[in-house]
Design a protein around this motif. Sequence first.
Motif, short mmCIF file in Angstrom:
data_model
loop_
_atom_site.label_atom_id
_atom_site.label_comp_id
_atom_site.label_asym_id
_atom_site.label_seq_id
_atom_site.Cartn_x
_atom_site.Cartn_y
_atom_site.Cartn_z
N ALA A 255 0.84 -1.20 0.00
CA ALA A 255 0.00 0.00 0.00
C ALA A 255 0.87 1.25 0.00
O ALA A 255 0.60 2.23 -0.72
N PHE A 256 1.93 1.23 0.80
CA PHE A 256 2.85 2.37 0.84
C PHE A 256 3.53 2.59 -0.52
O PHE A 256 3.63 3.73 -0.99
N GLU A 257 3.98 1.51 -1.14
CA GLU A 257 4.64 1.64 -2.44
C GLU A 257 3.70 2.19 -3.50
O GLU A 257 4.09 3.04 -4.31
N ALA A 258 2.45 1.72 -3.50
CA ALA A 258 1.46 2.21 -4.46
C ALA A 258 1.14 3.68 -4.22
O ALA A 258 1.07 4.48 -5.16
N CYS A 259 0.98 4.03 -2.95
CA CYS A 259 0.67 5.41 -2.60
C CYS A 259 1.82 6.34 -2.96
O CYS A 259 1.62 7.43 -3.53
N SER A 260 3.03 5.92 -2.67
CA SER A 260 4.22 6.73 -2.96
C SER A 260 4.37 6.96 -4.46
O SER A 260 4.72 8.05 -4.90
N ALA A 261 4.09 5.91 -5.25
CA ALA A 261 4.20 6.03 -6.70
C ALA A 261 3.20 7.05 -7.24
O ALA A 261 3.53 7.85 -8.13
#
Length: 274
Positions: A255-261
Amino acid sequence: MQEILTMGVDIGSSASKCIIMRNGTEIVAQSLFAVGAGTSGPEKSIAEVLRLYGGARSAIRWVCATGYGRHSLKEANKEVSELSCHAKGANYLFPGVKTVIDIGGQDVKALHMDGQGRLLNFVMNDKCAAGTGRFLDVMSRVLETRIDELAALGAQSQKRVTISSTCTVFSESEVISHLANNETIPDIINGIHKSVASRIAGLAKRVGIEQPVIMTGGVAKNFEVVRYVSQELGAPIKTSPLSQYNGAIGAAIYAFEACSALLASDAPLSGTHL
């Protein structure tokens, strides 16, 4: 770097786990309810983790779901497979891990990883519950013990009792026969643990054992099963107090990686439904 709070929800067959993480590295809150897909477990787990977090629901930027019930979670912005989340979570708990043995309520998964969090290969058990958490749950009910008592009771064994059946139903009949023959509870439990460990190790060997080796899932809390699997594999096995949260941790990191992207691309974030 701005603070990004994300939530990972792992909806398994027998338990619902929820994790809130800060910036994909720090666990802020965690919750677990021993009821899984198709029940109120996910809803209760989310409510509890938000209570423990204590902040505003709107502060959670992204929610990722995994596990059997991931498709039914309306709060999720993203769904990721169990295998991917378990690989991601395992590398968070034990950086550099090469082999992951995950024992869930209804399945056993063995993952071969590259030491950097990437999944190279995996094997899973068939539809039989033998060797899973459900199997141990059935056996504990037959023996009129709590599942969290099995390890300590089994460690008291003074005699080897064999459980040879590979089917949960037939194993239950074997256990009842041993009880009728006045075998002790610790000896029977010890036989159950060895039987479970043999099945788990046999599956893990199919994917190839490369150290470091870790065990995750609820059964990882049973130190006797862990010990016997380690003996069967001829390799030390590491566990963590957070082993049962492994999938939820991986989901929160995804979720963090998707949000950061999305933030990096200036794309609008779709809101959660928390």
